[in-house]
Design an enzyme around this catalytic site. Sequence first.
Site, short mmCIF file in Angstrom:
data_model
loop_
_atom_site.label_atom_id
_atom_site.label_comp_id
_atom_site.label_asym_id
_atom_site.label_seq_id
_atom_site.Cartn_x
_atom_site.Cartn_y
_atom_site.Cartn_z
N TYR A 1 3.70 3.46 4.37
CA TYR A 1 2.74 3.18 5.49
C TYR A 1 3.16 3.87 6.86
O TYR A 1 3.83 3.42 7.48
CB TYR A 1 2.70 1.54 5.69
CG TYR A 1 2.50 0.81 4.44
CD1 TYR A 1 1.35 1.46 3.54
CD2 TYR A 1 2.61 -0.38 4.36
CE1 TYR A 1 1.28 0.65 2.40
CE2 TYR A 1 2.31 -1.28 3.33
CZ TYR A 1 1.55 -0.68 2.44
OH TYR A 1 1.15 -1.45 1.11
N PHE B 1 -5.55 -7.29 -0.12
CA PHE B 1 -6.46 -7.40 0.53
C PHE B 1 -7.14 -8.65 0.14
O PHE B 1 -8.20 -8.99 -0.11
CB PHE B 1 -7.47 -6.27 -0.11
CG PHE B 1 -7.42 -4.90 -0.04
CD1 PHE B 1 -6.44 -4.39 1.06
CD2 PHE B 1 -7.96 -3.83 -0.73
CE1 PHE B 1 -6.49 -2.95 1.54
CE2 PHE B 1 -7.91 -2.58 -0.38
CZ PHE B 1 -6.94 -1.99 0.54
N GLY C 1 -9.44 -6.37 2.95
CA GLY C 1 -8.92 -5.21 3.19
C GLY C 1 -9.66 -4.38 4.59
O GLY C 1 -9.66 -5.33 5.50
#
Length: 290
Positions: free
Chosen positions: A66, A215, A219
């Site tokens: 990420y 999600f 999401g």
Amino acid sequence: MNTASTPLPGGTWNLGDLPVTRFGYGAMQLAGPGVMGPPADQDEALAVLREAVELGITHIDTSDAYGPRITNQLIHKALHPYPDALRIVTKVGATRDAQGAWPPARRPEDLRRAVRDNLESLGVDALDVVNLRLGDATGPQPEPLAEAFGTLVELQREGLIRHLGVSNATAQQVAEAQAIAPIVCVQNMYNLAHRYDDDLIDRLAAQGIAYVPFFPLGGFSPLQSSALSAVAARLEATPMAVALAWLLQRSANILLIPGTSSVAHLRQNAAGAGLALSSEDLAELDQIGR
Ligand SMILES: NC(=O)c1ccc[n+]([C@@H]2O[C@H](COP(=O)([O-])OP(=O)(O)OC[C@H]3O[C@@H](n4cnc5c(N)ncnc54)[C@H](OP(=O)(O)O)[C@@H]3O)[C@@H](O)[C@H]2O)c1
């Protein structure tokens, strides 16, 4: 330190020998647009992480992919030295390319590097839980996992990982991983509108294994449905709170990791997810995923 006066909804669950609050936090969207680069507002991102701990959350989900690295660096900056009770769950098995895509990185050398990178960016000697991310951006794929999962088992034996899980996995792959070594969680896409894992959730519940929906709020495009809005309006709650409450009520082994880059939304979600849904509410919401 948890100074929260109100307990988090859902109580706790054990990831192996590690207790976590069922209401956790997913850090992915703290990075910049497309989960690439730094956040637009770094101070708010750090404040969200600190507020999560203040609220009593002991489960944060992340990955060195990420940003890449950005989310783990934010977690380190906001929270290190970590509270004793905090568990940081990370994942390996995909990397990032210059376009922001998520190419697989599941060769033994990729996984060893990814575990080392997570240890370094989070500033810990061992990772609490590592999920092996399978499949690709389109979802789970029926690929073999023995070599990749076996590499994580080796890293666990070397003392670098406490517990293992799988992510973006088919039910068959979950069983394959379990034939190699115990897992404590499965992290797949699941929410009110996307319920392909109903059978898997029930099977894992019977085995005492956590199911961690990614999600949970839909999401990048949060859930929108007239049934969800109608139930939320009737209960004077937000649709997001109803979506989270539904997951908590769906099964005791479901752990929540909703993402947000806003302190206000985090507080709203933590306060709202404890909503009690009646059988009438549940029947109405049930129509969404059918
Ligand atoms: N294993 C995997 O392959 C995988 C894939 C994707 C994600 N994940 C994990 O799952 C976690 C959760 O996923 P996610 O964060 O992408 O999606 P999500 O939790 O379903 O939804 C996050 C979105 O909902 C919005 N939101 C949150 N609370 C809200 C509120 N009260 N009102 C209005 N909007 C609200 C957020 O916007 P604001 O920022 O404006 O609040 C954000 O855009 C991630 O953080 C990551 O750790 C894993």
